[in-house]
Design a protein around this motif. Structure first.
Motif, PDB file in Angstrom:
ATOM      1  N   ALA A  16       0.837  -1.203   0.000  1.00 41.11           N
ATOM      2  CA  ALA A  16       0.000   0.000   0.000  1.00 41.11           C
ATOM      3  C   ALA A  16       0.870   1.250   0.000  1.00 41.11           C
ATOM      4  O   ALA A  16       0.589   2.216  -0.726  1.00 41.11           O
ATOM      5  CB  ALA A  16      -0.934  -0.014   1.205  1.00 41.11           C
ATOM      6  N   TYR A  17       1.943   1.243   0.794  1.00 37.89           N
ATOM      7  CA  TYR A  17       2.860   2.378   0.836  1.00 37.89           C
ATOM      8  C   TYR A  17       3.512   2.598  -0.526  1.00 37.89           C
ATOM      9  O   TYR A  17       3.580   3.728  -1.016  1.00 37.89           O
ATOM     10  CB  TYR A  17       3.935   2.171   1.910  1.00 37.89           C
ATOM     11  CG  TYR A  17       5.042   3.189   1.833  1.00 37.89           C
ATOM     12  CD1 TYR A  17       4.838   4.488   2.303  1.00 37.89           C
ATOM     13  CD2 TYR A  17       6.270   2.876   1.262  1.00 37.89           C
ATOM     14  CE1 TYR A  17       5.846   5.437   2.222  1.00 37.89           C
ATOM     15  CE2 TYR A  17       7.279   3.817   1.175  1.00 37.89           C
ATOM     16  CZ  TYR A  17       7.068   5.099   1.650  1.00 37.89           C
ATOM     17  OH  TYR A  17       8.051   6.039   1.553  1.00 37.89           O
ATOM     18  N   ALA A  18       3.990   1.522  -1.145  1.00 42.77           N
ATOM     19  CA  ALA A  18       4.684   1.647  -2.433  1.00 42.77           C
ATOM     20  C   ALA A  18       3.761   2.223  -3.503  1.00 42.77           C
ATOM     21  O   ALA A  18       4.163   3.109  -4.272  1.00 42.77           O
ATOM     22  CB  ALA A  18       5.231   0.286  -2.872  1.00 42.77           C
ATOM     23  N   VAL A  19       2.517   1.752  -3.547  1.00 34.30           N
ATOM     24  CA  VAL A  19       1.572   2.264  -4.549  1.00 34.30           C
ATOM     25  C   VAL A  19       1.243   3.725  -4.256  1.00 34.30           C
ATOM     26  O   VAL A  19       1.254   4.564  -5.164  1.00 34.30           O
ATOM     27  CB  VAL A  19       0.295   1.388  -4.600  1.00 34.30           C
ATOM     28  CG1 VAL A  19      -0.774   2.029  -5.485  1.00 34.30           C
ATOM     29  CG2 VAL A  19       0.627  -0.016  -5.097  1.00 34.30           C
ATOM     30  N   SER A  20       0.972   4.045  -3.008  1.00 36.51           N
ATOM     31  CA  SER A  20       0.622   5.423  -2.664  1.00 36.51           C
ATOM     32  C   SER A  20       1.801   6.371  -2.845  1.00 36.51           C
ATOM     33  O   SER A  20       1.627   7.497  -3.313  1.00 36.51           O
ATOM     34  CB  SER A  20       0.101   5.493  -1.227  1.00 36.51           C
ATOM     35  OG  SER A  20      -1.136   4.821  -1.141  1.00 36.51           O
ATOM     36  N   PHE A  21       3.002   5.930  -2.496  1.00 37.77           N
ATOM     37  CA  PHE A  21       4.184   6.751  -2.731  1.00 37.77           C
ATOM     38  C   PHE A  21       4.327   7.038  -4.219  1.00 37.77           C
ATOM     39  O   PHE A  21       4.610   8.170  -4.623  1.00 37.77           O
ATOM     40  CB  PHE A  21       5.453   6.056  -2.212  1.00 37.77           C
ATOM     41  CG  PHE A  21       6.688   6.879  -2.422  1.00 37.77           C
ATOM     42  CD1 PHE A  21       7.130   7.733  -1.431  1.00 37.77           C
ATOM     43  CD2 PHE A  21       7.400   6.825  -3.611  1.00 37.77           C
ATOM     44  CE1 PHE A  21       8.268   8.510  -1.615  1.00 37.77           C
ATOM     45  CE2 PHE A  21       8.531   7.600  -3.810  1.00 37.77           C
ATOM     46  CZ  PHE A  21       8.968   8.445  -2.819  1.00 37.77           C
ATOM     47  N   THR A  22       4.083   6.015  -5.037  1.00 41.12           N
ATOM     48  CA  THR A  22       4.158   6.199  -6.488  1.00 41.12           C
ATOM     49  C   THR A  22       3.144   7.238  -6.946  1.00 41.12           C
ATOM     50  O   THR A  22       3.471   8.114  -7.756  1.00 41.12           O
ATOM     51  CB  THR A  22       3.937   4.854  -7.210  1.00 41.12           C
ATOM     52  OG1 THR A  22       4.933   3.927  -6.771  1.00 41.12           O
ATOM     53  CG2 THR A  22       3.994   5.009  -8.719  1.00 41.12           C
ATOM     54  N   TYR A  23       1.928   7.172  -6.432  1.00 46.11           N
ATOM     55  CA  TYR A  23       0.912   8.160  -6.798  1.00 46.11           C
ATOM     56  C   TYR A  23       1.330   9.574  -6.400  1.00 46.11           C
ATOM     57  O   TYR A  23       1.212  10.513  -7.190  1.00 46.11           O
ATOM     58  CB  TYR A  23      -0.443   7.829  -6.158  1.00 46.11           C
ATOM     59  CG  TYR A  23      -1.337   7.063  -7.084  1.00 46.11           C
ATOM     60  CD1 TYR A  23      -1.975   7.693  -8.148  1.00 46.11           C
ATOM     61  CD2 TYR A  23      -1.551   5.705  -6.912  1.00 46.11           C
ATOM     62  CE1 TYR A  23      -2.790   6.994  -9.002  1.00 46.11           C
ATOM     63  CE2 TYR A  23      -2.368   4.992  -7.765  1.00 46.11           C
ATOM     64  CZ  TYR A  23      -2.987   5.640  -8.812  1.00 46.11           C
ATOM     65  OH  TYR A  23      -3.797   4.959  -9.675  1.00 46.11           O
ATOM     66  N   VAL A  24       1.804   9.736  -5.183  1.00 44.17           N
ATOM     67  CA  VAL A  24       2.216  11.068  -4.733  1.00 44.17           C
ATOM     68  C   VAL A  24       3.365  11.571  -5.604  1.00 44.17           C
ATOM     69  O   VAL A  24       3.388  12.740  -6.006  1.00 44.17           O
ATOM     70  CB  VAL A  24       2.586  11.056  -3.232  1.00 44.17           C
ATOM     71  CG1 VAL A  24       3.177  12.393  -2.804  1.00 44.17           C
ATOM     72  CG2 VAL A  24       1.357  10.731  -2.388  1.00 44.17           C
ATOM     73  N   ALA A  25       4.302  10.690  -5.922  1.00 42.28           N
ATOM     74  CA  ALA A  25       5.425  11.073  -6.783  1.00 42.28           C
ATOM     75  C   ALA A  25       4.940  11.480  -8.171  1.00 42.28           C
ATOM     76  O   ALA A  25       5.437  12.454  -8.755  1.00 42.28           O
ATOM     77  CB  ALA A  25       6.419   9.913  -6.894  1.00 42.28           C
TER      78      ALA A  25
END
Length: 190
Positions: A45-54
């Motif tokens: 979940a963190y990896a996907v959300s970090f990707t979105y924010v990036a």
């Protein structure tokens, strides 16, 4: 009005959002590498959300290179985008804590849809603040990736109540589509 303060403020808020998300990554209680296995939902979940924010930061950064002036409407539209992005740590944590259950996955998708809608509105408001014939006007045209993304978010939200993993696949697909910055903006910068 210069866009430099708006960009600096946005960068700061986005950095805080990432910081809040990373604070959800708690170390395991065991001392073996096997103890990490139980953390897979949180890390995914963190990896996907970090990707979105990036992705949002990257596209926001590119978009504002083409902006010649901003007004109060742009400031508010940008704040709405930042508000929607600021909800992502909550939606991420709920999805991870429930191992991607239906309601949390639907809420996660709704927040992603809200972010996409806010970014679309920001783009439209920015167009109104620019003079006709500006670089931004030349760059913003048909937004096929944006339309496809919206459709996939709606499909993901609906799928969350039937097959939450399918909702996740839709959300990851949208992120993959946007990993490369908006080519319309990149072309206008060249």
């Amino acid at each position: 009005m210069s866009s430099e303060r708006l960009k600096a403020f946005s960068d700061g808020v986005i950095a805080i959002i990432i910081t809040i998300m990373v604070l959800e990554l708690k170390p395991p209680h065991g001392e073996e590498f096997g103890a990490l296995v139980g953390l897979w939902p949180t890390f995914l979940a963190y990896a996907v959300s970090f990707t979105y924010v990036a992705i949002y930061w990257n596209n926001h950064h590119h978009l504002f290179y083409l902006v010649e002036s901003i007004d109060g409407a742009v400031l508010w539209a940008n704040l709405v985008l930042l508000f929607c992005l600021s909800l992502l740590p909550f939606a991420t944590a709920w999805a991870a804590d429930t191992e991607f259950a239906s309601a949390p996955m639907a809420l996660y998708g709704a927040d992603l849809l809200a972010c996409a809608t806010a970014y679309l509105v920001l783009g439209r408001v920015l167009l109104l603040a620019q003079e006709a014939g500006s670089k931004l006007h030349a760059a913003i045209g048909d937004d096929l990736k944006g339309k496809v993304s919206m459709a996939l978010y709606f499909a993901g939200i609906a799928a969350a109540f039937w097959r939450p993993w399918l909702a996740g696949a839709f959300y990851i697909t949208v992120a993959a589509i946007w990993l490369i910055p908006d080519r319309r903006i990149v072309r206008a910068l060249d």
